[in-house]
Design an enzyme around this catalytic site. Structure first.
Site, PDB file in Angstrom:
ATOM      1  N   HIS A  58       5.457   3.054  -0.886  1.00  0.00           N
ATOM      2  CA  HIS A  58       5.342   3.274  -2.543  1.00  0.00           C
ATOM      3  C   HIS A  58       6.388   4.068  -2.959  1.00  0.00           C
ATOM      4  O   HIS A  58       6.485   4.590  -4.235  1.00  0.00           O
ATOM      5  CB  HIS A  58       3.734   3.982  -2.892  1.00  0.00           C
ATOM      6  CG  HIS A  58       2.740   3.116  -2.815  1.00  0.00           C
ATOM      7  ND1 HIS A  58       2.160   2.516  -1.783  1.00  0.00           N
ATOM      8  CD2 HIS A  58       1.820   2.766  -4.037  1.00  0.00           C
ATOM      9  CE1 HIS A  58       1.198   1.798  -2.145  1.00  0.00           C
ATOM     10  NE2 HIS A  58       0.891   1.912  -3.303  1.00  0.00           N
TER      11      HIS A  58
ATOM     12  N   GLU B 168       1.578 -10.135  -7.686  1.00  0.00           N
ATOM     13  CA  GLU B 168       2.877 -10.126  -8.215  1.00  0.00           C
ATOM     14  C   GLU B 168       3.606 -11.389  -8.193  1.00  0.00           C
ATOM     15  O   GLU B 168       4.232 -11.881  -8.947  1.00  0.00           O
ATOM     16  CB  GLU B 168       3.681  -8.826  -7.510  1.00  0.00           C
ATOM     17  CG  GLU B 168       3.053  -7.394  -7.798  1.00  0.00           C
ATOM     18  CD  GLU B 168       2.028  -7.300  -7.075  1.00  0.00           C
ATOM     19  OE1 GLU B 168       1.507  -7.830  -6.303  1.00  0.00           O
ATOM     20  OE2 GLU B 168       1.597  -5.688  -7.305  1.00  0.00           O
TER      21      GLU B 168
END
Lengths: 367, 327
Positions: B129, B60
């Protein structure tokens, strides 16, 4: 035990001193070009010496990461840039800025935090920018600029332009995750980027041996893990810097392939001027040895005098002109106004600055 | 009007912008050949090919930074975070490089990127998450944040986000992707919704419920119950965009109802609801007949347990209970 790979992407050890002057890219230099390169080296040094004096006089805030000792790296690399070549670096950015042609006035005024600074006094020493000169900063977080350089290369490739992104970083940045992610992506996507590690031996106050695990050939050899080309050279002689950088740039231009190029250099001052221990983690003798035997200005002056393209009188003239220019830049910065309080709230959003339709809905800046 | 799912509406918006501007590139993990982890980009790689729809490694910081760098040369990357929760590994790129580069360059540079993906809890994937970072990113001047609740809003806002010349962080919800709703037909014209424009999803006169993203649906369900069971008429204001923020829409509703409950899936401390509360008490103090109250996710990391996970999040029952304390 797994078999060790023996073929390397690039063997860099040269046993003899190469004749870099006769490298194709250096043979193209005219006498005037060579003198101009000398002028650039001197201007960077004098600019920074004047800025140091004013910093110590309390005229500016923050950090001042001096480039003195490393000048030939930026000047050599930038001297090879064409229209589609771009440059980005970290916070030791004054040398690259002057090398791409930014003026001493705007650079000095930025240090003072004046509105006439290259970033209107909003960026400071670590955040110089000149996109019109393909110079994308000036970035404060160690290694944080390396994905951006990868992105500049991505943009060039996307647009089908034959150029490259010279992405500078220090030896302290090689252990940052963002750098390794950049290496993987650059190799995977075959991007025209040249990662130039300016290895001055110390990541702030920690020597290379205390901070980085790497193959015996050096930091650049980590490129092997990414199946990427790599190279190592010394950074004190412009001919050598230019010859090695050009090889990497050609690889980017012609094959759209990345390179890690490690250039060994040395900084005479601390990590920043605020680095009070600059002489504790290394000896006085070590610093003096570099200043005496490896100084890029002295080396280049000797080369040019040897070639008969520069006299010591001319060198002295260049030096005094650079001093005058730096002195005038200090005066310019002194006389320039600070930003207004209202300037704090501009240059945040493009749409707001340009008063577009998209900026008219809702509140974007809050009390 | 024709109906599309939220994910289909998003995809249609992306597809139209890919058509409109050749510099728009979609990049992210599994967005191309895999068709998207949540199938938002399904079929786009097949249609547009490897240049416009780019699979990236799980990296990322690397690919977000690459997109930011490419945007400085005029590319307009739309980057998918498989979950917004993964922002943490790219944080330096997201808040230093994207948010600050314009300012630190004195306005010489702008960064026309979009980062999009789901940001929600409630799916049994635990605390790593289930982050809802819209308030976190909206706290950085230089960034824009939006969070659509319906298929039409998702399409209209993603198109505006892509056209915007500043970085826009676009927060969706895995729980909304399958929801179906009316979306204007492209043949009836280019459908865009400006950032910073809230939408009144239900008119009411007794209390204002302000929400964004999936919480809008919880607020609407609560409003239904309040009407049926308690004879309370609740107005539901869907912010759609967090920054820029449609303050006037919130204040006008409060001036009418004199009561407000802010519903926000992010945590109570320093979140979106805290900001709205501060604005309302400052700018509509004399119009209030009760304190500004909030319904947030219960202040703890996201619990995994499917048996009670939904109770940690704002839900209609918790909203109704909160409303009944002041209305």
């Amino acid at each position: 035990m797994a078999a060790k790979k023996t073929t390397k992407k690039k063997s860099t050890k040269s046993t003899a001193t190469k004749d870099y002057a006769s490298a194709e890219v250096n043979k193209q230099l005219s006498a005037e070009d060579k003198v101009e390169l000398y002028r650039k080296l001197v201007r960077i040094r004098r600019f920074e010496q004047f800025s140091l004096k004013e910093y110590n006089g309390g005229k500016m805030g923050g950090f001042l990461h001096l480039y003195i000792g490393q000048e030939a790296v930026a000047v050599g690399a930038v001297s090879l840039m064409g229209d589609n070549d771009h440059v980005i670096t970290a916070y030791r950015d004054h040398g690259h800025a002057l090398a791409v042609g930014m003026g001493m006035n705007e650079c000095m005024a930025e240090l003072y935090g004046k509105i006439t600074g290259c970033s209107k006094g909003k960026g400071g020493s670590m955040h110089y920018f000149a996109p019109d000169k393909n110079y994308w900063g000036g970035h404060g977080i160690v290694g944080g600029q390396t994905p951006l350089g990868t992105g500049l290369a991505y943009g060039l490739k996307y647009k089908g332009l034959k150029g490259c992104a010279l992405t500078f970083l220090g030896d302290g940045a090689v252990n940052q995750g963002a750098f390794h992610e950049s290496l993987n992506i650059a190799a995977l996507f075959e991007l025209p980027v040249v990662f130039i590690i300016e290895n001055n031996g110390y990541s702030m106050g920690t020597s290379q041996v205390r901070s980085s695990a790497h193959p015996e050939e050096g930091l650049a050899a980590r490129a092997e893990a990414y199946d990427m080309d790599w190279d190592v050279c010394m950074g004190e002689n412009l001919y050598e810097v230019r010859a090695h950088v050009w090889e990497a740039m050609k690889r980017a231009h012609e094959k759209s392939k990345p390179t890690i190029l490690e250039i060994k250099t040395y900084r005479y001052y601390g990590h920043s001027v605020a680095d009070a221990n600059a002489k504790k983690y290394r000896t006085k003798e070590e610093i003096e040895k570099y200043q005496r035997d490896h100084d890029p200005l002295k080396v280049w002056q000797a080369v040019l005098e040897g070639e008969g393209v520069l006299t010591s009188e001319q060198a002295a003239e260049i030096d005094s002109a650079a001093k005058e220019e730096a002195k005038a830049a200090v005066e310019f910065a002194e006389e320039s106004p600070y930003p207004e309080i209202s300037d704090i709230s501009t240059d945040i959003y493009w749409e707001l600055d340009n008063d577009t339709e998209a900026s008219k809905q809702g509140t974007i800046l809050f009390d | 009007m024709r109906e599309l799912s939220y994910r289909h509406a998003l995809r249609e918006g992306l597809d139209e912008e890919l058509t409109r501007d050749e510099n728009v590139v979609i990049m992210g993990e599994e967005v191309a050949q895999y068709n998207g982890a949540y199938k938002v980009t399904e079929g786009l790689w097949e249609k547009w090919g490897c240049k416009r729809i780019v699979d990236t490694p799980i990296s990322e910081a690397g690919f977000m930074g690459m997109g930011i760098g490419a945007s400085m040369l005029g590319i307009r990357p739309v980057m998918e975070l498989m979950f917004w929760s993964f922002h943490s590994v790219a944080f330096d790129q997201l808040v230093n490089n994207a948010a600050n580069v314009r300012y630190m360059s004195g306005g010489l540079i702008n960064c026309p990127i979009v980062v999009r993906g789901p940001a929600n809890g409630g799916t049994g994937v635990g605390a790593t998450h289930s982050h809802t970072p819209e308030g976190l990113f909206a706290a950085f001047p230089g960034l824009k944040v939006c969070s659509p609740a319906t298929p039409a809003d998702a399409k209209g806002l993603i198109k505006s986000a892509i056209r915007d010349n500043d970085p826009v962080y676009f927060m969706e919800s895995t729980l909304l992707y399958g929801n179906v709703g009316p979306v204007p037909d492209p043949e009836d014209g280019d459908f865009v919704i400006p950032l910073g424009l809230a939408d009144c999803k239900r008119e009411g006169s007794d209390i204002t419920l302000v929400a964004h993203g999936a919480s809008v649906l919880q607020a609407l369900e609560a409003a239904e119950k309040l009407a049926e069971e308690h004879n309370i008429s609740a107005e539901v204001i869907d912010l759609r965009s967090i920054r820029p923020l449609d303050e006037e829409a919130i204040l006008n509703s409060v001036r009418k109802t004199h009561r407000i409950v802010v519903v926000d899936e992010s945590k109570p401390f320093c979140g979106v609801s805290a900001m709205i509360t501060a604005i309302v008490q400052e700018k509509a103090f004399d119009d209030l007949d009760a304190p500004v109250l909030r319904v947030n996710t219960i202040d703890a990391p996201a619990i995994y347990s499917p048996g009670i996970e939904k109770e940690q999040l704002p839900n209609a029952r918790r909203i109704v209970e909160k409303v009944l304390t002041i209305a």
